[in-house]
Enzyme design. Structure first.
Site, PDB file in Angstrom:
ATOM      1  CE  LYS A  17       3.961  15.921  27.110  1.00 49.30           C
ATOM      2  NZ  LYS A  17       3.161  15.728  28.336  1.00 49.30           N
ATOM      3  CB  THR A  62       6.274  13.473  29.355  1.00 43.98           C
ATOM      4  OG1 THR A  62       5.143  14.070  29.974  1.00 43.98           O
ATOM      5  CG2 THR A  62       6.545  12.109  29.957  1.00 43.98           C
ATOM      6  CG  PHE A 167      -4.434 -15.921  -5.352  1.00 42.70           C
ATOM      7  CD1 PHE A 167      -3.139 -15.960  -4.868  1.00 42.70           C
ATOM      8  CD2 PHE A 167      -5.431 -16.570  -4.622  1.00 42.70           C
ATOM      9  CE1 PHE A 167      -2.828 -16.611  -3.676  1.00 42.70           C
ATOM     10  CE2 PHE A 167      -5.135 -17.215  -3.427  1.00 42.70           C
ATOM     11  CZ  PHE A 167      -3.827 -17.237  -2.953  1.00 42.70           C
ATOM     12  NE  ARG A 184      -5.078 -11.229  -7.278  1.00 41.99           N
ATOM     13  CZ  ARG A 184      -4.746 -11.649  -6.067  1.00 41.99           C
ATOM     14  NH1 ARG A 184      -5.672 -12.125  -5.251  1.00 41.99           N
ATOM     15  NH2 ARG A 184      -3.497 -11.613  -5.646  1.00 41.99           N
ATOM     16  CG  HIS A 255      -9.945  -9.133  -0.619  1.00 44.52           C
ATOM     17  ND1 HIS A 255      -8.932  -9.911  -1.131  1.00 44.52           N
ATOM     18  CD2 HIS A 255      -9.942  -9.362   0.726  1.00 44.52           C
ATOM     19  CE1 HIS A 255      -8.349 -10.584  -0.151  1.00 44.52           C
ATOM     20  NE2 HIS A 255      -8.942 -10.257   0.996  1.00 44.52           N
TER      21      HIS A 255
HETATM   22  O1  LIG Z   1      -2.332 -12.560  -3.224  1.00 46.57           O
HETATM   23  C1  LIG Z   1      -3.058 -13.298  -2.514  1.00 46.57           C
HETATM   24  N1  LIG Z   1      -2.485 -14.033  -1.525  1.00 46.57           N
HETATM   25  C2  LIG Z   1      -3.211 -14.853  -0.716  1.00 46.57           C
HETATM   26  O2  LIG Z   1      -2.653 -15.559   0.168  1.00 46.57           O
HETATM   27  C3  LIG Z   1      -4.607 -14.887  -0.909  1.00 46.57           C
HETATM   28  N2  LIG Z   1      -5.613 -15.571  -0.295  1.00 46.57           N
HETATM   29  C4  LIG Z   1      -6.771 -15.188  -0.902  1.00 46.57           C
HETATM   30  O3  LIG Z   1      -7.911 -15.594  -0.573  1.00 46.57           O
HETATM   31  N3  LIG Z   1      -6.525 -14.291  -1.905  1.00 46.57           N
HETATM   32  C5  LIG Z   1      -5.169 -14.099  -1.932  1.00 46.57           C
HETATM   33  N4  LIG Z   1      -4.394 -13.313  -2.706  1.00 46.57           N
END
Ligand SMILES: O=c1[nH]c(=O)c2[nH]c(=O)[nH]c2[nH]1
Length: 306
Positions: A17, A62, A167, A184, A255
């Protein structure tokens, strides 16, 4: 193309269940306690007569599993999802003859007391906007051959840092347009599940400790990528708790793109972002001990389809 003509047989199967929404109120004193959960049970064993012949003589309905989930919330108690999950899983394997294995998956929704005139109210709460605590308990085998696995975790732990994330230095090809960055926003909605090596655990204390260790590492590490952050968070958990064998994590990269207001003559010094919800990078990693005991059925999930 080759046609197949082998015999057709029953493959992996289980039944139970799903998603019983159980709310247990402790009301023995004027100050009530609440546990609000979603629990799914799946039973494993030789249920081929039910599938092949329609013979239900081995099938605990169930519906009975639903009744058991609610009844056990009172008779065994529901203080921690892990201990309640163990009670249910052991019951099915120990007390129901055809059941060879039981998988119980649980989620708990957190509530916090409202505060009125500076005092916590005894029986009124608002739902916390926090992460959802999870557990998965598997018990297999009868008597001395019985094996037990407990996983604890959370999902939807939304966490963001407004700096301390980079990054750069990534591989590029002719379609790469991403600009490297050394400052970022990093944000994710983290799912994590960790596997214990035994069941004699302070479930609430360790849960709080794991979460704290992960948050501390996320906050304080100068991140070069979400991959590095994720590994460091997992490592922090394994460093802190020697009885955790492995932790599996899944982190969507939520993002935050700098919004172009320069077009309008307004400077954007990492201050205004478009929080895009999709697509998102999806970073997933397991951090484990080389000497971890094998995971057996710990990760065999409630669903046999993806
Ligand atoms: O921390 C990140 N890892 C990624 O693999 C990646 N790829 C991306 O476009 N931005 C990021 N940021």
């Amino acid at each position: 193309m080759t046609d197949l003509n082998g015999k057709i047989v029953l493959g992996a199967n289980q039944y139970g269940k799903a998603e019983n929404r159980v709310v247990r109120i402790y009301r023995d004193t004027p100050r009530h306690e609440i546990h609000d959960i979603n629990v799914s049970s799946a039973l494993r064993g030789d249920f081929s007569p039910a599938h092949l012949l329609g013979d239900q003589s081995n099938v605990l309905p169930t519906d009975t599993q639903k009744q058991t989930a609610y009844t056990y919330a009172k008779s065994k108690g529901l203080l921690h999802i892990e201990s309640y999950g163990l009670d249910l899983a052991r019951h099915y394997v120990d007390d129901v003859e055809p059941v060879e294995g039981a998988r119980i998956e649980l989620e708990e929704y957190a509530w916090q007391r409202v505060v009125i005139d500076g005092a916590e109210h005894d029986h009124t709460w608002t739902r916390k906007g926090e992460e959802i605590r999870t557990s998965a308990v598997t018990v297999e085998g009868k008597g001395e051959y019985q094996r037990t696995w407990v996983i604890s975790g959370f999902k939807e732990m939304i966490i963001l840092k407004s700096t301390g994330s980079e990054f750069a230095g990534f591989l590029e090809d002719e379609l790469t347009v991403l600009e490297p960055t050394h400052d970022r926003v990093m944000a994710t909605s983290l799912t994590a599940q960790w596997r214990y090596t035994h069941t004699d655990v302070d479930w609430d204390g360790v849960y709080a400790g794991v979460k704290a260790a992960m948050i501390e590492r996320f906050a304080n590490l100068q991140s070069l990528a979400l991959q590095q952050t994720l590994y460091a968070m997992g490592e922090a958990v394994l460093e802190k708790y020697p009885f955790i064998a492995e932790i599996r994590m899944s982190a969507p990269n939520k993002h935050h793109f700098l919004y172009d207001i320069g077009r309008f003559g307004v400077e954007n010094n990492n201050e205004v972002f478009n929080a895009d919800d999709r697509p998102y990078g999806l970073i997933q990693a397991t951090v484990e001990r080389e000497d971890a005991p094998e995971s057996g059925s710990a990760w065999r999930t409630y669903s046999i389809v993806g």
